[in-house]
Design an enzyme around this catalytic site. Structure first.
Site, PDB file in Angstrom:
ATOM      1  N   GLN A 131       3.157  10.056   0.914  1.00 36.05           N
ATOM      2  CA  GLN A 131       4.433   9.348   1.110  1.00 36.05           C
ATOM      3  C   GLN A 131       5.411   9.606  -0.034  1.00 36.05           C
ATOM      4  OE1 GLN A 131       2.284   5.418   2.038  1.00 36.05           O
ATOM      5  NE2 GLN A 131       4.172   5.293   3.238  1.00 36.05           N
ATOM      6  N   HIS A 186      -2.914   8.097   6.349  1.00 38.09           N
ATOM      7  CA  HIS A 186      -1.862   8.940   5.764  1.00 38.09           C
ATOM      8  C   HIS A 186      -2.446  10.240   5.201  1.00 38.09           C
ATOM      9  CE1 HIS A 186       1.843   6.645   6.014  1.00 38.09           C
ATOM     10  NE2 HIS A 186       1.254   5.555   5.558  1.00 38.09           N
ATOM     11  N   GLY A 224       0.836  -1.198   0.000  1.00 36.13           N
ATOM     12  CA  GLY A 224       0.000   0.000   0.000  1.00 36.13           C
ATOM     13  C   GLY A 224       0.868   1.243   0.000  1.00 36.13           C
ATOM     14  N   CYS A 284       5.253   0.247   7.657  1.00 35.95           N
ATOM     15  CA  CYS A 284       4.931   1.361   6.781  1.00 35.95           C
ATOM     16  C   CYS A 284       6.195   1.731   6.020  1.00 35.95           C
ATOM     17  CB  CYS A 284       4.449   2.550   7.611  1.00 35.95           C
ATOM     18  SG  CYS A 284       4.082   4.019   6.642  1.00 35.95           S
ATOM     19  N   LEU A 285       6.053   1.978   4.729  1.00 37.96           N
ATOM     20  CA  LEU A 285       7.225   2.340   3.922  1.00 37.96           C
ATOM     21  C   LEU A 285       7.840   3.665   4.374  1.00 37.96           C
ATOM     22  CD1 LEU A 285       5.916   1.286   0.393  1.00 37.96           C
ATOM     23  CD2 LEU A 285       7.581   0.075   1.813  1.00 37.96           C
ATOM     24  N   HIS A 323      -5.089   2.025   7.285  1.00 42.38           N
ATOM     25  CA  HIS A 323      -3.715   2.534   7.407  1.00 42.38           C
ATOM     26  C   HIS A 323      -3.431   3.579   6.316  1.00 42.38           C
ATOM     27  CE1 HIS A 323       0.805   1.860   7.994  1.00 42.38           C
ATOM     28  NE2 HIS A 323       0.738   2.530   6.857  1.00 42.38           N
ATOM     29  N   GLU A 324      -3.774   3.251   5.067  1.00 43.47           N
ATOM     30  CA  GLU A 324      -3.478   4.174   3.959  1.00 43.47           C
ATOM     31  C   GLU A 324      -4.301   5.456   4.073  1.00 43.47           C
ATOM     32  OE1 GLU A 324      -0.859   3.617   2.437  1.00 43.47           O
ATOM     33  OE2 GLU A 324      -0.685   1.511   2.993  1.00 43.47           O
TER      34      GLU A 324
HETATM   35 NI    NI Z   1       2.073   3.648   5.715  1.00 39.30          NI
END
Ligand code: NI
Length: 181
Positions: A58, A153, A53, A107-108, A149-150
Site C-alpha cells: 500500500q 494485500h 492496519g 481499506c486505506l 485483510h492485511e
Molecule cells: Ni487494506
C-alpha cells in the site's frame, strides 16, 4: 532507535503494485536500516491515516510486511483487551475450522468505501517480528479479520473482490446511514 519515521503516500485501487504478489524478506535483512526505516514509516503512516492496519504494498513496497493494532473498543474476542501494535514479516496464516463471520471492512487503498466480507472467525498466524524473532498467535473475530485483510494485500487481493453481494459495497456516507438505522 532514534529514527522517527516519515509519512508515506498510500496508493489507491487501480495501481498495479496492489495486484502483485509481494516478496519475502530474508531473515538477515530484517535488521537492515532499509527495512527498519520502512517499518517505522509504515507505523507513522498507518496512525496518521488514521487506520488500524497497513501492508507494505500500500506504500508501493512489494514486500511481505504488515503492521496493525486493534483498539479494545473493536476487539470482539473473549478477552476483548485489544492487540498492541504488531509487525509481521513473511506472515503465514492457518485458518481454523469452518466458521465464517460477515462484517463491513474498509481499506486505506479503497478510500471512501465500505464492503461486507466473510472471513474465517478463527486463525493462527506466525511470522517474524521487527527484531527478526519468529512468533505465533491465535486470533478470532476482528483480530483475525484484520490479519486476513492485511495478508491478502501481500497476495494482490483487495477486499472488493471478496464482496458477495453487489449492494454490500457502499460509499462511507451510505454505509453510515445504514448503520444508524
Ligand atoms: Ni487494506
Amino acid at each position: 532507535m532514534s529514527y522517527q519515521g516519515k509519512l508515506l503516500g498510500i496508493i489507491q485501487i487501480g495501481d498495479p503494485v496492489l495486484l502483485q504478489r509481494a516478496q519475502e524478506i530474508d531473515e538477515i535483512a530484517i535488521q537492515s536500516p532499509g527495512i527498519q526505516e520502512l517499518i517505522e514509516d509504515m507505523k507513522v503512516t498507518m496512525y496518521a491515516a488514521p487506520g488500524i492496519g497497513l501492508a507494505a504494498p500500500q506504500v508501493s513496497q512489494s514486500l511481505r510486511i504488515i503492521v496493525f493494532y486493534l483498539p479494545a473498543s473493536r476487539d470482539d474476542s473473549q478477552e476483548g483487551a485489544g492487540v498492541p501494535f504488531t509487525v509481521i514479516i513473511n506472515p503465514i496464516i492457518e485458518k481454523i475450522g469452518n466458521e465464517f463471520v460477515d462484517d463491513w471492512e474498509g481499506c486505506l487503498s479503497v478510500a471512501g468505501k465500505r464492503g461486507k466480507v466473510a472471513r474465517h472467525k478463527k486463525i493462527k498466524y506466525s511470522g517474524y517480528d521487527e527484531k527478526g524473532v519468529w512468533f505465533e498467535r491465535q486470533a478470532e473475530g476482528w483480530h483475525a479479520r484484520l490479519v486476513q485483510h492485511e495478508c491478502d494485500h501481500l497476495d494482490g487481493i483487495l477486499y472488493p473482490e471478496l464482496i458477495q453481494k453487489e449492494d454490500e459495497f457502499l460509499d462511507v456516507e451510505a454505509w453510515k446511514a445504514l448503520n444508524q438505522k
